[in-house]
Design an enzyme around this catalytic site. Structure first.
Site, short mmCIF file in Angstrom:
data_model
loop_
_atom_site.label_atom_id
_atom_site.label_comp_id
_atom_site.label_asym_id
_atom_site.label_seq_id
_atom_site.Cartn_x
_atom_site.Cartn_y
_atom_site.Cartn_z
N GLY A 70 33.21 48.93 37.15
CA GLY A 70 33.87 48.02 38.02
C GLY A 70 34.39 46.77 37.32
O GLY A 70 35.46 46.54 37.46
N TRP A 117 37.33 48.31 34.97
CA TRP A 117 38.51 48.54 35.79
C TRP A 117 39.12 47.23 35.94
O TRP A 117 40.63 47.45 36.02
CB TRP A 117 38.09 48.89 37.48
CG TRP A 117 39.13 49.07 38.50
CD1 TRP A 117 39.90 50.12 38.62
CD2 TRP A 117 39.72 47.92 39.07
NE1 TRP A 117 40.76 49.96 39.32
CE2 TRP A 117 40.92 48.77 39.77
CE3 TRP A 117 40.03 46.63 39.20
CZ2 TRP A 117 41.90 48.08 40.52
CZ3 TRP A 117 40.82 45.96 40.20
CH2 TRP A 117 41.65 46.67 40.75
N HIS A 118 38.85 46.29 35.88
CA HIS A 118 39.54 44.81 35.76
C HIS A 118 40.45 44.63 34.72
O HIS A 118 41.44 44.03 34.49
CB HIS A 118 38.82 43.54 36.22
CG HIS A 118 38.37 43.43 37.54
ND1 HIS A 118 37.14 44.29 38.17
CD2 HIS A 118 38.75 42.80 38.55
CE1 HIS A 118 36.89 43.98 39.28
NE2 HIS A 118 37.97 43.23 39.78
N GLY A 119 39.76 45.13 33.49
CA GLY A 119 40.59 44.97 32.31
C GLY A 119 40.01 45.32 30.92
O GLY A 119 38.56 45.67 31.19
N PHE A 151 45.58 43.52 36.58
CA PHE A 151 44.79 44.60 36.55
C PHE A 151 45.21 46.05 36.97
O PHE A 151 44.65 47.01 36.92
CB PHE A 151 43.69 44.41 37.45
CG PHE A 151 43.06 42.93 37.29
CD1 PHE A 151 43.00 42.30 35.89
CD2 PHE A 151 42.44 42.27 38.28
CE1 PHE A 151 42.06 41.32 35.50
CE2 PHE A 151 41.99 41.11 38.00
CZ PHE A 151 41.82 40.55 36.57
#
Lengths: 560, 342
Positions: A355, A358-360, A560
């Site tokens: 998770g 996923w943001h970067g 993102f």
């Protein structure tokens, strides 16, 4: 200015908060409701959605299309072909969905869903993580005293790829799990994946939520116009008036945390908590309102997360569309809590690490995810250990403690330390238009259109059309300094980022937020007569325009 | 009907609120413009000559040199450089009106850089306060006329639709700026930012007014021309010598704007001159000749003013440097004195 000069203006990426969006949406809205059949409406919205998405990549259409038709590939803007990825993802999942349903055996179904996972995540992984991977391989080479001989591959992240990939995957998985029949209409699936309110920054709408809506013709009588206008207005205020105001404090502080005192660190991190919440939930509110005005319902994305009494509850209230996606498709697929304690811990940790990623593509997001994973494990074990017991003190400290932990985790998220110790390591490349600079000094963190906001001192080097931004001072320093102030109450410097009175502003915002969470402000505007509502909106809109920034900051989640 | 009434109520409330906010909102802070206007508000009657125009005025006319030479020529004056980077009509008229708002004594001379109305917003100014602040109703109507009424060519219906779309696109951006300006968009944000800042609002940059507080900032004018761009510049100048640039009278709205400016200056007791600065180009804007036309001081000809086009006196193809500015100011005074002595 000629039409040829004016069109590129229209073709710039459109933000929901801009005046421009109002006119463009008015056209989309009027044509949509003027069309008679459901198919035509979906077709119109599909075309509008792809134009909306294409605006982020093609630049000046009067330059782009002649160059495209002439085959002058080297003259096309970087990433001009990214919109085709959206089509590719749609076509691939359309075929996969049909094949899964038509498969005669479970093995065949599994094979097709794995193809979807492999291709979708492969594309996402390449664009999002290749640079990160290579940067770390180079760091390892440097540590070993070796010099890499290969040329770095310049990979840019297409806007919205994380969001539409997850949407698209939700379709394949749901069809595989037999929760949803395969969509036989390519138009419906393409419309679901590309629908413009959510394509760039979510919410991540599940196929099972949206596809059934595409079957029935939307009915104007069922649109709650007052509710939609109010929601859009609230979203606008959150983003334009609150998030962008707080961003000024945050950007000033994080540009040089070593210069500021402990008070400033607290104000800055509280401001960032407010900024990221208002920025993202404001976008979600506006996207939801826009979709509802067209007769479609999106997923709720936020539910006053900062009033959570534990971290598990926080994740049920923060970025709900992502956290529930991760829970349903990752955590549960990994086995969830159906195993030993260690097995559950592993699943929780893996889910949160992914998770975070996923943001970067950055170690900062890995740390952020890990911190939340640890907190979820601790909370889980605490709940098990204290089952049946009540602690009066928890009634008072649960919420502040949760919020404090969330604040601490926002530090690396915002500081976005590169963990590159060597100076002048290239940390990211940006195409033209994503930065503003004067000589070799980066003036403006316009880069946050494409990547995380910039912190510290940066300078730029490269050709104007393709520039490499290098962080002058790398390392873990920024986060460590801020944590020092937040945990040990250390002063890093003597300066104050704002006047002490700014605390009153933050307190006022928190109070309003609390009133909203209690539901005290959510219904009264429905009961007032139309004329009073119209007058109130007039006053509200004028005040909101007055308090908005002259130049907007890009939505944080666009990166993102 | 009910919807129409509600929309009318909404618009009325919006307009009333805009007006109320305007009453206590200070003027916007725009680079170079605000320090100059703020200074002139406090020294309304200190100057009797103004230079109005773009960077070709701001960086190129030195009031100190001008005043000294005018005094030597028997016309003692005190001048102020009201040039601003990228300022073209109708922005310049707006700025000039604001600059003279508190003036009580008559003007002597106003030297206005000769420019046609510009519909395009300067690169880099898009969406900024710089692009917004001068879009009052009067200026926006001028732009409306310029976009829709200036072109009198006869066209078939297909071209007419195309032209109308082009004009609408041209004007739409300005209409947006008018809306932003009328609604004071972003001004509360700016004030809140100043209030939150520990040091309070940033002081206006008085260095934009130059060391003598006369509006000329030498710091911008010291540069030398980039050697890489010299050949192209020299080629352009050779072309100008071979084929002199032609006078462009613009459209009817451009000419009306010049007349309007002249009337305004004369209403303050001043005399207007237009100045055509030296730069490499193929045409220059000129007021239409006639008894009411303001006299023009023309420096576009490299044959007549070779020193104003010499590379050593230029910071770039479009601007002279400080040495060039001194020469340019001397030329202006010489030409001006000739006119004044007639």
């Amino acid at each position: 200015m000629t039409l040829a000069q004016a069109l590129p203006e229209l073709a710039k990426p459109i933000l929901f908060v801009e005046f421009r969006f109002v006119w463009i949406f008015a056209i989309i809205f009027l044509v949509h409701w003027a069309l008679r059949t459901n198919t035509l409406r979906k077709l119109w919205l599909l075309v509008a959605s792809h134009c909306f998405y294409g605006c982020f990549f093609i630049g000046d259409p009067f330059v782009f299309f002649p160059n495209l038709f002439a085959g002058a590939w080297d003259k096309l803007p970087i990433g001009w072909w990214f919109p085709s990825l959206l089509w590719f993802s749609t076509a691939m999942d359309y075929i996969v969905g049909v094949r899964i349903e038509d498969a005669k055996s479970d093995r065949g179904r599994k094979r097709w869903v794995l193809i979807s996972l492999f291709i979708n995540l492969g594309v996402l992984g390449f664009f999002k993580y290749y640079g990160f991977f290579e940067e770390n391989v180079r760091a390892v080479f440097a540590w070993l005293g070796l010099t890499p001989t290969w040329e770095p591959l310049k990979v840019f992240l297409p806007y919205g790829i994380s969001f539409y990939t997850f949407q698209s995957l939700s379709y394949s998985i749901e069809v595989y799990r037999k929760h949803l029949p395969a969509e036989r209409s390519f138009l419906n699936l393409a419309f679901f994946i590309a629908f413009f309110p959510q394509v760039v920054a979510g919410p991540i709408v599940r196929a099972v939520t949206f596809l059934p809506q595409t079957i029935k013709k939307t009915v104007w009588a069922s649109v709650d116009v007052r509710g939609c206008l109010t929601l859009f207005f609230i979203g606008f205020v959150k983003k334009a008036c609150i998030a962008d105001t707080l961003a000024g404090i945050v950007d000033t502080y994080f540009a040089a945390p070593q210069a500021y005192n402990c008070f400033s660190a607290w104000v800055a991190i509280l401001s960032y908590a407010g900024q990221i919440y208002c920025d993202f939930s404001g976008y979600s509110d506006m996207a939801t309102a826009v979709a509802r005005l067209l007769g479609y319902e999106l997923t709720v994305n936020f539910s006053f997360p900062y009033f959570s009494r534990n971290i598990t509850e926080f994740w049920r209230r923060w970025h709900i569309s992502l956290s529930s996606w991760l829970r349903d498709y990752l955590y549960i697929s990994l086995g969830g809590n159906r195993g030993s304690k260690l097995f559950t811990w592993r699943n929780l940790m893996l889910t949160m690490l992914l998770g975070g990623l996923w943001h970067g593509a950055s170690w900062a997001f890995v740390i952020w995810g890990a911190a939340h994973g640890i907190a979820l494990i601790v909370h889980r074990e605490w709940t098990r250990a204290t089952a049946g017991k009540t602690f009066a003190v928890m009634k008072w400290i649960a919420m502040p403690l949760t919020f404090y932990w969330v604040l601490l985790t926002w530090v690396p998220f915002r500081a976005n330390d590169t963990f590159v110790n060597a100076k002048n390591q290239p940390v990211r490349s940006l195409p033209d238009g994503f930065y503003e600079h004067q000589g070799d000094k980066l003036l403006h963190a316009k880069a946050d259109l494409a990547r995380a906001p910039l912190t510290g001192d940066w300078h730029t080097k490269g050709k104007p059309e393709e520039i490499v931004i290098r962080k002058v001072s790398g390392g873990f320093g920024t986060s460590a300094k801020v944590w020092g102030s937040l945990v040990l109450f250390q002063d890093n410097g003597r300066k104050s980022v704002v006047k002490n009175a700014a605390v009153a502003l933050l307190a006022a915002l928190a109070l309003v937020h609390w009133f909203c969470a209690r539901g005290w402000m959510s219904r009264w505007w429905r009961r007032i007569p139309d004329y009073a509502y119209a007058a109130l909106m007039g006053v509200g809109v004028s005040l909101a325009l007055y308090m908005k920034p002259v130049v907007y900051k890009a939505f944080i989640y666009f990166q993102f | 009907m009910r919807a129409t009434v509600n929309i009318a109520i909404f618009v009325t409330a919006l307009a009333l609120c805009f007006a109320a906010l305007g009453m206590f909102t200070p003027p916007p802070r725009v680079e170079i413009v605000s320090p100059k206007l703020a200074y002139l508000a406090d020294h309304a009657d200190d100057f009797d000559v103004f230079f109005l125009g773009s960077s070709r005025t701001y960086r190129q006319i030195i009031p100190e040199v001008f005043d000294q030479l005018m005094a030597e020529g028997g016309h003692p004056v005190r001048s102020f450089n009201l040039g601003v980077e990228g300022m073209r009509p109708p922005e310049d008229t707006y700025v000039f009106e604001k600059a003279l708002a508190r003036r009580t004594t008559p003007l002597k001379l106003v030297l206005v850089e000769s420019n046609a109305i510009r519909l395009a917003v300067r690169d880099g100014d898009d969406g900024t306060l710089r692009a917004t602040y001068w879009h009052d109703t009067k200026r926006t109507m001028t732009l409306f006329r310029r976009a829709f009424l200036a072109d009198k060519k006869k066209r078939n219906w297909r071209d007419r639709i195309g032209k109308l779309a082009e004009q609408a696109a041209q004007f739409a951006e300005h209409a947006m700026y008018w809306l932003e300006n009328t609604s004071h968009a972003g001004r509360g944000h700016e004030m809140l930012g100043s209030w939150l800042s520990p040091g309070g609002p940033n002081p206006l940059h008085l260095h934009d007014l130059g060391p003598r507080l006369d509006g000329y900032s030498r710091s911008l004018a010291n540069a030398r021309m980039d050697p890489a761009s010299v050949p192209a510049y020299e080629k352009a100048i050779a072309g100008m010598i071979e084929k002199p640039p032609r006078a462009d009278f613009g459209g009817s709205v451009d000419q009306a704007e010049v007349r309007e400016k002249k009337r305004f200056i004369e209403s303050h007791g001043g005399r207007m001159f237009v100045v055509i600065p030296p730069y490499a180009g193929t045409k220059f804007f000129l007021p239409e000749p006639g008894p009411d036309a303001p006299p023009a001081l023309e420096f576009w000809n490299p044959k007549l003013y070779p020193d104003l086009f010499a590379t050593e006196n230029h910071s770039d193809a479009g601007h002279v440097n400080h040495a060039g500015a001194e020469r340019y100011t001397r030329h202006i005074v010489r030409e001006l004195l000739k006119h004044l002595s007639r």
